[in-house]
Design a protein around this motif. Structure first.
Motif, mmCIF file in Angstrom:
data_model
loop_
_atom_site.group_PDB
_atom_site.id
_atom_site.type_symbol
_atom_site.label_atom_id
_atom_site.label_comp_id
_atom_site.label_asym_id
_atom_site.label_seq_id
_atom_site.Cartn_x
_atom_site.Cartn_y
_atom_site.Cartn_z
ATOM 1 N N ALA A 45 -12.245 -10.373 0.180
ATOM 2 C CA ALA A 45 -10.863 -10.527 1.279
ATOM 3 C C ALA A 45 -11.328 -11.815 2.378
ATOM 4 N N VAL A 46 -12.611 -11.899 2.640
ATOM 5 C CA VAL A 46 -12.851 -13.136 3.397
ATOM 6 C C VAL A 46 -12.564 -14.345 2.642
ATOM 7 N N ARG A 47 -13.131 -14.382 1.319
ATOM 8 C CA ARG A 47 -12.705 -15.756 0.596
ATOM 9 C C ARG A 47 -10.971 -16.114 0.588
ATOM 10 N N GLU A 48 -10.465 -14.880 0.233
ATOM 11 C CA GLU A 48 -9.189 -15.020 0.164
ATOM 12 C C GLU A 48 -8.279 -15.371 1.301
ATOM 13 N N GLY A 49 -9.022 -15.445 2.425
ATOM 14 C CA GLY A 49 -8.347 -15.903 3.778
ATOM 15 C C GLY A 49 -8.196 -15.023 4.788
ATOM 16 N N LYS A 50 -8.449 -13.497 4.496
ATOM 17 C CA LYS A 50 -8.371 -12.664 5.388
ATOM 18 C C LYS A 50 -8.858 -13.047 6.717
ATOM 19 N N LYS A 51 -8.314 -12.633 7.822
ATOM 20 C CA LYS A 51 -8.831 -13.075 9.234
ATOM 21 C C LYS A 51 -8.757 -11.802 10.169
ATOM 22 N N ALA A 52 -8.370 -10.614 9.807
ATOM 23 C CA ALA A 52 -8.521 -9.405 10.641
ATOM 24 C C ALA A 52 -8.993 -8.236 9.802
ATOM 25 N N PHE A 53 -9.897 -7.603 10.234
ATOM 26 C CA PHE A 53 -10.631 -6.526 9.610
ATOM 27 C C PHE A 53 -10.639 -5.230 10.376
ATOM 28 N N GLY A 54 -10.018 -4.049 9.693
ATOM 29 C CA GLY A 54 -10.373 -2.982 10.399
ATOM 30 C C GLY A 54 -10.935 -2.165 9.751
ATOM 31 N N ASP A 69 -21.804 -12.277 7.106
ATOM 32 C CA ASP A 69 -22.422 -12.853 6.256
ATOM 33 C C ASP A 69 -21.539 -14.150 5.507
ATOM 34 N N GLU A 70 -20.398 -13.317 4.959
ATOM 35 C CA GLU A 70 -19.435 -14.179 4.264
ATOM 36 C C GLU A 70 -18.639 -15.100 4.973
ATOM 37 N N ILE A 71 -18.554 -14.617 6.369
ATOM 38 C CA ILE A 71 -17.695 -15.688 7.419
ATOM 39 C C ILE A 71 -18.501 -16.721 7.227
ATOM 40 N N LEU A 72 -19.775 -16.552 7.648
ATOM 41 C CA LEU A 72 -20.751 -17.965 7.926
ATOM 42 C C LEU A 72 -20.828 -18.626 6.814
ATOM 43 N N LYS A 73 -20.805 -18.162 5.345
ATOM 44 C CA LYS A 73 -21.005 -18.827 4.249
ATOM 45 C C LYS A 73 -19.723 -19.773 4.058
ATOM 46 N N LYS A 74 -18.468 -19.084 4.394
ATOM 47 C CA LYS A 74 -17.211 -19.573 4.210
ATOM 48 C C LYS A 74 -17.085 -20.986 5.114
ATOM 49 N N GLU A 75 -17.539 -20.763 6.437
ATOM 50 C CA GLU A 75 -17.666 -21.789 7.483
ATOM 51 C C GLU A 75 -18.502 -22.770 7.643
ATOM 52 N N GLU A 76 -19.333 -22.928 6.351
ATOM 53 C CA GLU A 76 -20.231 -23.866 6.434
ATOM 54 C C GLU A 76 -19.630 -25.241 5.920
#
Length: 76
Positions: A45-54, A69-76
């Motif tokens: 979901a993070v890799r696919e660009g989702k920005k809000a998580f409930g 963890d996945e957001i930080l990997k994506k933002e590197e």
């Protein structure tokens, strides 16, 4: 920017405002009562660009570390 929201169901109150502001296509419930997405589903979901998580408030300790963890990997 990312949004994490929690409530008793992981959907309604957790994501209502985010859905209204950025659209449902950018939001995902990663946990609902009795069901948590797998770690891979959350990461996808993070890799696919989702920005809000409930999520259900009692699942915070299980889902937040994976998402961060996945957001930080994506933002590197």
């Amino acid at each position: 920017d990312y949004y994490f929201g929690s409530c008793a169901t992981g959907a309604g109150g957790a994501l209502a405002m985010a859905i209204g502001l950025i659209g449902a296509q950018n939001c995902v419930s990663v946990s609902i009562p009795g069901k948590i997405l797998t770690e891979e589903e959350m990461r996808k979901a993070v890799r696919e660009g989702k920005k809000a998580f409930g999520f259900v408030n009692t699942d915070a300790e299980k889902v937040i570390p994976v998402l961060i963890d996945e957001i930080l990997k994506k933002e590197e």
